[in-house]
Every structure is written in C-alpha cells, then in structure tokens.
Design an enzyme around this catalytic site. Sequence first.
Site, mmCIF file in Angstrom:
data_model
loop_
_atom_site.group_PDB
_atom_site.id
_atom_site.type_symbol
_atom_site.label_atom_id
_atom_site.label_comp_id
_atom_site.label_asym_id
_atom_site.label_seq_id
_atom_site.Cartn_x
_atom_site.Cartn_y
_atom_site.Cartn_z
ATOM 1 N N ASN A 95 51.466 36.108 63.180
ATOM 2 C CA ASN A 95 50.059 36.338 63.505
ATOM 3 C C ASN A 95 49.679 37.754 63.093
ATOM 4 O O ASN A 95 50.457 38.689 63.278
ATOM 5 C CB ASN A 95 49.835 36.148 65.008
ATOM 6 N N VAL A 104 51.509 41.559 70.028
ATOM 7 C CA VAL A 104 52.427 42.708 69.961
ATOM 8 C C VAL A 104 52.304 43.350 68.570
ATOM 9 O O VAL A 104 52.553 42.680 67.552
ATOM 10 C CB VAL A 104 53.890 42.267 70.210
ATOM 11 N N HIS A 108 56.326 40.502 63.572
ATOM 12 C CA HIS A 108 57.341 39.543 64.022
ATOM 13 C C HIS A 108 57.023 38.177 63.456
ATOM 14 O O HIS A 108 55.865 37.777 63.388
ATOM 15 C CB HIS A 108 57.419 39.481 65.553
ATOM 16 N N HIS A 110 57.610 34.245 64.197
ATOM 17 C CA HIS A 110 58.025 33.258 65.188
ATOM 18 C C HIS A 110 58.808 32.174 64.461
ATOM 19 O O HIS A 110 58.459 31.802 63.332
ATOM 20 C CB HIS A 110 56.805 32.589 65.830
#
Length: 122
Positions: A95, A104, A108, A110
């Site tokens: 995202n 956050v 990252h 997922h």
Amino acid sequence: MSYDNNNIFAKILRGEIPCKKIYEDEFVLSFFDINPQKKIHALVIPKGKYIDLDDFNNKASKEEIIGLMKGITTVAKKLGISINNKGDGYRTLTNIGNHGGQEVPHLHFHIFGGEKVGRMVQ
Ligand code: AMP
C-alpha cells in the site's frame, strides 16, 4: 515527507519492539502481521529507511531492490505457499500513501496465503 525514525517497523528493525520473525538477511526482515487478514499474513520489509515503494525505487541501490524482490520469494518458499515449491500460491501487495491505505510509513510487502485470498479489491 521525510522518513519517520519512530515508525513501528523502524523500532522492530532496531530490536526495540519484538516480532514473530520468519526470515532475515542483509536486505530484508520478514515477520508475521500482528493482525492477520488471512490464515497466513506475513510482512517483508527492507532494512533501509524507505517510506514506500516509490521512495524505494527512487533511492535504493540495485542490490537492495533485488534483495527485497528475492526476499518475498524466499519468504513464500519458507511459508510453503510458493508455487515453485508445490504450494498453492499467495498474494503480495504493498500500500502506498493515503489512497493506497498505507498505515505504517516504512515500505512493506504483505504476503497473504494459506487459503483463497479472494477478490483483489473490495
Ligand atoms: P499498511 O496498512 O499496508 O500500512 O499495513 C500495516 C500493517 O502492519 C497492518 O497489517 C498491521 O496489522 C501491521 N502491523 C502494525 N504493527 C505491527 C507490529 N508491531 N507487528 C506486526 N505487524 C504490525
């Protein structure tokens, strides 16, 4: 926007907050998501200070980019969901920013699997 050294993943990388580690090498750390959305829900993060995928692709070295991409496959393999290793597959996504739903501000990916993941966008 500059990188926030106090984001939760920065704290995990510094060892200030625990995580359920899956894999680590010189480029990435992978751990289970604290609030799993599927049977398997893992995160893969680069060790460098990058806010999101655009920030990463603009600033990271080729080695870091390759390291993160390969890290995703290594983690999928370890979790037994990689097609190449006779698993049933998975979804990986990242995202970016407000419209992307990023909470956050440390890049990252997922990894969702262990069951049918469902519609791509709800
Ligand atoms: P995103 O909305 O893409 O920024 O996703 C952030 C993800 O981080 C969410 O799925 C959270 O459940 C997860 N998360 C937040 N804090 C932690 C933590 N301490 N350990 C593991 N996962 C976390």
